[in-house]
Design a protein around this motif. Structure first.
Motif, mmCIF file in Angstrom:
data_model
loop_
_atom_site.group_PDB
_atom_site.id
_atom_site.type_symbol
_atom_site.label_atom_id
_atom_site.label_comp_id
_atom_site.label_asym_id
_atom_site.label_seq_id
_atom_site.Cartn_x
_atom_site.Cartn_y
_atom_site.Cartn_z
ATOM 1 N N SER A 60 48.303 51.126 37.797
ATOM 2 C CA SER A 60 48.101 49.684 37.971
ATOM 3 C C SER A 60 46.637 49.273 37.804
ATOM 4 C CB SER A 60 48.663 49.212 39.311
ATOM 5 O OG SER A 60 48.442 50.151 40.325
ATOM 6 N N TYR A 61 45.704 50.066 38.306
ATOM 7 C CA TYR A 61 44.300 49.638 38.217
ATOM 8 C C TYR A 61 43.395 50.688 37.602
ATOM 9 C CZ TYR A 61 44.921 45.243 40.463
ATOM 10 O OH TYR A 61 45.289 43.965 40.712
ATOM 11 N N GLY A 62 43.893 51.374 36.586
ATOM 12 C CA GLY A 62 43.017 52.385 36.013
ATOM 13 C C GLY A 62 43.455 52.822 34.645
ATOM 14 N N THR A 77 38.956 47.360 40.168
ATOM 15 C CA THR A 77 39.490 46.672 41.347
ATOM 16 C C THR A 77 39.464 45.161 41.170
ATOM 17 O OG1 THR A 77 39.385 46.410 43.749
ATOM 18 C CG2 THR A 77 37.274 46.647 42.647
ATOM 19 N N ASP A 78 40.550 44.514 41.597
ATOM 20 C CA ASP A 78 40.517 43.072 41.819
ATOM 21 C C ASP A 78 39.717 42.879 43.053
ATOM 22 O OD1 ASP A 78 41.943 41.509 39.988
ATOM 23 O OD2 ASP A 78 43.841 42.301 40.694
ATOM 24 N N GLY A 79 39.329 41.748 43.350
ATOM 25 C CA GLY A 79 39.241 40.568 42.498
ATOM 26 C C GLY A 79 37.867 40.016 42.770
ATOM 27 N N MET A 83 37.653 43.727 47.638
ATOM 28 C CA MET A 83 38.588 44.638 46.998
ATOM 29 C C MET A 83 40.037 44.387 47.375
ATOM 30 S SD MET A 83 36.882 48.308 46.661
ATOM 31 C CE MET A 83 36.077 48.143 48.208
ATOM 32 N N ARG A 84 40.864 44.450 46.339
ATOM 33 C CA ARG A 84 42.303 44.350 46.570
ATOM 34 C C ARG A 84 42.774 45.681 47.158
ATOM 35 N NH1 ARG A 84 46.795 42.198 42.134
ATOM 36 N NH2 ARG A 84 48.238 41.528 43.731
ATOM 37 N N PRO A 85 43.770 45.637 48.064
ATOM 38 C CA PRO A 85 44.246 46.911 48.606
ATOM 39 C C PRO A 85 44.752 47.821 47.499
ATOM 40 C CG PRO A 85 45.595 45.049 49.371
ATOM 41 C CD PRO A 85 44.452 44.483 48.620
ATOM 42 N N GLY A 153 46.365 25.974 40.762
ATOM 43 C CA GLY A 153 46.476 26.820 41.963
ATOM 44 C C GLY A 153 45.353 27.826 42.116
ATOM 45 N N ARG A 154 44.570 28.067 41.075
ATOM 46 C CA ARG A 154 43.520 29.092 41.169
ATOM 47 C C ARG A 154 42.108 28.530 41.238
ATOM 48 N NH1 ARG A 154 44.451 34.492 37.532
ATOM 49 N NH2 ARG A 154 43.350 35.567 39.175
ATOM 50 N N ASN A 155 41.962 27.224 41.446
ATOM 51 C CA ASN A 155 40.600 26.678 41.490
ATOM 52 C C ASN A 155 39.731 27.362 42.531
ATOM 53 O OD1 ASN A 155 40.760 24.852 39.389
ATOM 54 N ND2 ASN A 155 41.431 23.155 40.696
ATOM 55 N N VAL A 186 33.959 39.257 33.679
ATOM 56 C CA VAL A 186 34.074 37.800 33.813
ATOM 57 C C VAL A 186 35.415 37.381 33.213
ATOM 58 C CG1 VAL A 186 32.825 37.307 31.649
ATOM 59 C CG2 VAL A 186 32.791 35.638 33.482
ATOM 60 N N LYS A 187 36.108 36.448 33.895
ATOM 61 C CA LYS A 187 37.465 36.115 33.454
ATOM 62 C C LYS A 187 37.738 34.630 33.621
ATOM 63 C CE LYS A 187 39.628 37.469 37.852
ATOM 64 N NZ LYS A 187 40.383 38.520 38.545
ATOM 65 N N HIS A 188 38.719 34.014 32.987
ATOM 66 C CA HIS A 188 39.661 34.532 31.992
ATOM 67 C C HIS A 188 39.338 33.784 30.718
ATOM 68 C CE1 HIS A 188 41.540 34.563 36.041
ATOM 69 N NE2 HIS A 188 41.982 35.748 35.693
ATOM 70 N N PHE A 189 38.967 34.509 29.688
ATOM 71 C CA PHE A 189 38.451 33.927 28.456
ATOM 72 C C PHE A 189 39.614 33.601 27.528
ATOM 73 C CE2 PHE A 189 36.022 34.517 24.353
ATOM 74 C CZ PHE A 189 35.247 33.387 24.506
ATOM 75 N N ALA A 233 42.401 35.683 28.647
ATOM 76 C CA ALA A 233 43.292 34.842 29.449
ATOM 77 C C ALA A 233 44.740 35.066 29.021
ATOM 78 C CB ALA A 233 42.904 33.379 29.257
ATOM 79 N N TYR A 234 45.671 34.668 29.886
ATOM 80 C CA TYR A 234 47.096 34.814 29.580
ATOM 81 C C TYR A 234 47.564 33.837 28.496
ATOM 82 C CZ TYR A 234 48.454 37.781 33.572
ATOM 83 O OH TYR A 234 48.642 38.817 34.441
ATOM 84 N N ASN A 235 47.014 32.633 28.547
ATOM 85 C CA ASN A 235 47.531 31.564 27.694
ATOM 86 C C ASN A 235 47.151 31.778 26.234
ATOM 87 O OD1 ASN A 235 44.972 30.902 29.283
ATOM 88 N ND2 ASN A 235 44.723 29.694 27.430
ATOM 89 N N SER A 265 42.315 43.226 28.721
ATOM 90 C CA SER A 265 43.379 42.209 28.680
ATOM 91 C C SER A 265 43.701 41.789 30.106
ATOM 92 C CB SER A 265 44.644 42.782 28.043
ATOM 93 O OG SER A 265 45.333 43.598 28.969
ATOM 94 N N ASP A 266 44.154 40.537 30.271
ATOM 95 C CA ASP A 266 44.753 40.239 31.566
ATOM 96 C C ASP A 266 46.040 41.065 31.637
ATOM 97 O OD1 ASP A 266 45.364 39.347 34.040
ATOM 98 O OD2 ASP A 266 44.967 37.245 33.630
ATOM 99 N N PHE A 267 46.517 41.275 32.848
ATOM 100 C CA PHE A 267 47.559 42.279 33.061
ATOM 101 C C PHE A 267 48.898 41.818 32.476
ATOM 102 C CE2 PHE A 267 45.665 45.376 36.211
ATOM 103 C CZ PHE A 267 44.360 45.011 35.896
ATOM 104 N N CYS A 468 47.121 29.118 45.231
ATOM 105 C CA CYS A 468 47.798 30.386 44.995
ATOM 106 C C CYS A 468 47.943 30.647 43.501
ATOM 107 C CB CYS A 468 49.170 30.341 45.659
ATOM 108 S SG CYS A 468 50.041 31.907 45.556
ATOM 109 N N GLU A 469 47.728 31.895 43.133
ATOM 110 C CA GLU A 469 47.868 32.281 41.729
ATOM 111 C C GLU A 469 49.318 32.192 41.264
ATOM 112 O OE1 GLU A 469 46.184 36.111 40.905
ATOM 113 O OE2 GLU A 469 47.309 36.307 39.031
ATOM 114 N N GLY A 470 49.504 31.891 40.002
ATOM 115 C CA GLY A 470 50.827 31.970 39.383
ATOM 116 C C GLY A 470 51.538 30.641 39.259
HETATM 117 C C1 BGC Z 1 45.224 37.894 37.058
HETATM 118 C C2 BGC Z 1 43.872 38.567 36.927
HETATM 119 C C3 BGC Z 1 43.851 39.821 37.748
HETATM 120 C C4 BGC Z 1 44.999 40.707 37.291
HETATM 121 C C5 BGC Z 1 45.093 42.012 38.025
HETATM 122 C C6 BGC Z 1 46.379 38.836 36.773
HETATM 123 O O1 BGC Z 1 47.589 38.263 37.115
HETATM 124 O O2 BGC Z 1 45.296 36.781 36.197
HETATM 125 O O3 BGC Z 1 42.869 37.683 37.345
HETATM 126 O O4 BGC Z 1 42.625 40.454 37.662
HETATM 127 O O5 BGC Z 1 46.222 40.024 37.484
HETATM 128 O O6 BGC Z 1 45.582 41.872 39.279
#
Ligand code: BGC
Length: 723
Positions: A60-62, A77-79, A83-85, A153-155, A186-189, A233-235, A265-267, A468-470
């Motif tokens: 997932s993160y590597g 690591t996010d974010g 650090m994300r768990p 949601g991500r502002n 730096v994200k998300h381009f 970026a995703y879009n 890439s974004d995930f 909230c993201e998403g």
């Molecule tokens: C987010 C990214 C994040 C990645 C990994 C994506 O959904 O847009 O900002 O770094 O997930 O968790």
């Protein structure tokens, strides 16, 4: 010992220092060698499959290293805020480790509200020490997408509506992170300004708007921050996915801006192997997990090997990607300079608190209700669900497993000690039925009758459809019946302050009913203590708004023009460059609270503005200076803001644009001479007819103020014709 033996041993003793026992290191392992030499040496030793192993995730993160050569794995690591768990390697399930509790730093919108690059440095440095401790070599932050609509949601993960402020704060954060040999990403381009349909929406944005509003922070990250990684970026942009968009990645990022780092890439944001190969993606990260086979099926894994083996993909293109990844590793995990780091240390918690305190914005303070004077207060009523809600551990990928989090109620209790009784009423609930909501409100209003001071702690939270993201928000209003509750509390006539915890703006139908309002953002591990130190005056507030608080949603350009959230496939940024205050200024709309607004417990007066010259040429710069004095009784800090206006231009330009800011700390009675340099860059606009930046000769105005709607001094000057 016989004499032959003595002679032999003495000879050894003399020669010992000159004997070379060390094996010669291969160049790529030799940290004294220049990075580019190490990159070429490592690359020359790798097989094709080893190279492909580097360019896609294997968990997932590597991503893999090259075990045969001792090249370590990449460990991300996010974010942006800590650090994300750790996750179980092939899933998005928390691994439940006992070792990954860390410091939660404030949300980046709070960092932006400090308007202080020193806070950006501190943030980045402190956070990267945590990352280094857990052997991470890349932090997936900062986020720098521009606040186009309060519905995004991500502002809270980004740094507001202004490209200059965002650039400055992002660069300082990146420098802080990378000073510890950890890569920032730096994200998300680019143009990822809404969560609604984020993985499919096609953003249509004109060239001028890209360059003036949506690109500057990325460009500054690359050219001023020397960032080592950029996340796509995703879009889509112009019909092509951003993670393999040839215009964004090849022409602009790697071409025009000269980026030499890794495009991540974004995930799950990679959709096509050939486009990914050709259009500049270097490291594919993803969410299609489950097994090692799933990672092998990634677009830049086995399908890439197939193309290479069939001779349908060029190994030189792969080499460029591998070079970039190796370069990043020789700057980070293989630099030999990563510090040991520290995790959730007292120092890091104090850093987090300091940033949170500096970012808190005092929006309104009629009758000097704040700071709270405990001498006349026996009983404090705290109302609101956000008083007890943990915020750092949710909201999407920016979740942080904080070692602890001081919630506002705890912070207030810590500060009040036994000098006042602090009682709490939820007042509203996230899950309450209508009748339960009525009784919660009633209980809070009843308790208000016996209180000497009411502290309301509400706002948004990190639930879905909030911050909230998403997904995006569904309403500009505060949720859970808070408006009625706030009005009810105000009607008691008690002394009262509202503290809003959110990363976005919201409607305030009650604003004239309450004397004091504090915007506290998401403050991380020490959030509650930071809020209390501002409420009780241990800290004089000095934050300023990084985005406009509109009175109503229609006052925001994207909504006024009707171009949010798009038609389901496309969102066209028809408002162009007129985002945030650029729009309200142009349309003469009075914001509820303006960009740059923020009060203090002390007062500042601005003296006479002085310019070093009345005319400048393109190659020169003028110096603008102004004395600022703390005329109050407390020490405090003021953010002095410099805006520029082009009096007449061939293309429409904003009434004013932020081109400089300085935060000055002043003791009572102290004066500082605040000095800015204004050069050609500050006067230029992007002219699509020449595909470049242009400063047109003529008259300009420079405005200095305490907020975008509170200009204290202005002066004119001329940019001379080119000879
Ligand atoms: C987010 C990214 C994040 C990645 C990994 C994506 O959904 O847009 O900002 O770094 O997930 O968790």
């Amino acid at each position: 010992m016989n004499s032959a033996k003595i002679i032999f041993l003495s000879l050894i003793a003399v020669l010992f220092p000159f004997m070379n026992f060390a094996q010669e290191l291969p160049v790529y392992q030799d940290i004294s060698k220049p990075v580019e030499e190490r990159v070429e040496d490592a690359l020359s030793r790798m097989t094709l499959r080893e190279k492909v192993g580097l360019v896609h995730a294997d968990r997932s993160y590597g991503a893999a290293g090259v075990p045969r050569l001792g090249i370590p794995e990449n460990n991300l690591t996010d974010g942006p805020s800590g650090m994300r768990p750790e996750m179980v390697w092939q899933t998005w399930i928390h691994a439940g480790l006992a070792s990954d509790s860390c410091t939660a730093y404030p949300a980046l919108i709070c960092l932006a509200a400090t308007w202080n690059q020193e806070m950006g440095m501190l943030f980045g440095k402190s956070y990267s020490e945590e990352a280094a401790y857990r052997k991470k070599n890349m932090i997936l932050g900062p986020g720098v997408n521009i606040f186009r609509t309060p519905m995004n949601g991500r502002n809270f993960e980004y740094m507001g509506e202004d490209p200059y402020l965002t650039s400055q704060m992002a660069v300082s954060y990146i420098k802080g992170v990378q000073s510890n040999n950890v890569a920032a990403c730096v994200k998300h381009f680019a143009v990822n300004n809404q969560e609604h349909l984020r993985t499919t929406i096609n953003a249509v944005v004109d060239e001028r708007t890209l360059n003036e509003i949506y690109f500057p922070a990325f460009k500054a990250a690359v050219q001023e921050g020397n960032v080592w990684a950029v996340m796509g970026a995703y879009n889509k942009f112009d019909g092509q996915y951003c993670c393999h968009n040839s215009f964004l990645l090849q022409d602009v990022l790697k071409g025009q801006w000269g980026f030499d780092g890794v495009v991540v890439s974004d995930f799950g944001g990679t959709h096509d192997t050939e486009e990914a190969i050709e259009n500049g993606l270097d490291l594919e990260m993803g969410t299609d997990l489950g097994s090692i086979e799933a990672y092998n099926r990634y677009k830049m894994a086995d399908p890439y090997i197939d193309l290479l083996e069939k001779g349908e993909a060029d190994e030189a293109v792969l080499d460029d990607k591998v070079r970039r990844i190796l370069r990043m590793m020789f700057r980070t995990s293989m630099s030999g300079h990563q510090p040991w780091g520290a995790l959730a240390s007292e120092k890091h918690m104090a850093d987090s608190r300091k940033i949170a305190e500096e970012g808190i914005v005092l929006m309104k303070n009629e009758g000097d209700v704040l700071p709270i004077d405990l001498s006349g207060v026996r009983r404090i009523l705290v109302v609101g669900d956000n008083a007890t809600r943990l915020m750092s551990r949710s909201g999407g990928s920016s979740e942080v497993k904080s070692k602890y989090e001081i919630v506002p109620l705890e912070g207030i209790r810590n500060r009040a000690g036994d000098r006042a009784e602090v009682i709490w009423q939820p007042g509203y609930s996230v899950n309450a039925s209508e009748s339960a909501a009525d009784s919660l409100r009633k209980e809070a209003l009843d308790a208000a009758c016996t209180a000497d001071f009411i502290i309301y702690i509400g706002g948004l939270n990190k639930e879905l459809y909030q911050d909230c993201e998403g997904v995006d928000r569904q309403s500009f209003s505060l949720p859970y019946g808070q408006d009625e509750l706030i009005s009810g509390l105000a009607a008691t006539g008690k002394k009262m302050a509202a503290v809003m915890v959110s990363g976005n703006s919201y409607a305030m139908p009650w604003i004239d009913e309450i004397p004091a309002l504090v915007q506290a953002w998401y403050g991380g591990s020490e959030a509650g203590n930071a809020i209390a130190s501002v409420l009780f005056g241990d800290v004089t507030p000095s934050g300023k708004l990084p985005f406009t608080f509109h009175g109503k949603l229609e006052d925001c350009a994207a909504h006024s023009i009707g171009e949010y959230p798009g038609d389901g496939e496309t969102v066209e940024y028809k408002e162009g460059i007129f985002v945030g205050y650029r729009w309200t200024d142009k349309e003469n709309i009075k914001p509820q609270f303006a960009f740059g607004h923020g009060l203090s417990y002390t007062d500042f007066s601005y003296g006479k503005i002085r310019l070093s010259a009345k005319t400048m040429t393109e190659d020169e710069a003028i110096t603008v200076s102004i004395p600022v004095t703390n005329t109050g009784k407390r020490a405090g800090a003021e953010v002095v803001q410099l805006y520029v206006n082009d009096v007449k231009s061939s293309l429409p330009r904003p009434v004013k644009e932020l081109k400089g800011f300085k935060k000055v700390y002043l003791a009572p009675g102290e004066t500082a001479e605040v000095i800015f340099t204004v050069g050609k860059d500050a006067l230029s606009f992007y002219d699509p007819s020449v595909h470049g930046w242009v400063a047109e000769a003529g008259d300009f105005k420079v405005m200095i103020g305490s907020a975008s709607d509170d200009i204290r001094a202005e002066a004119g000057f001329r940019l001379a014709d080119r000879r």
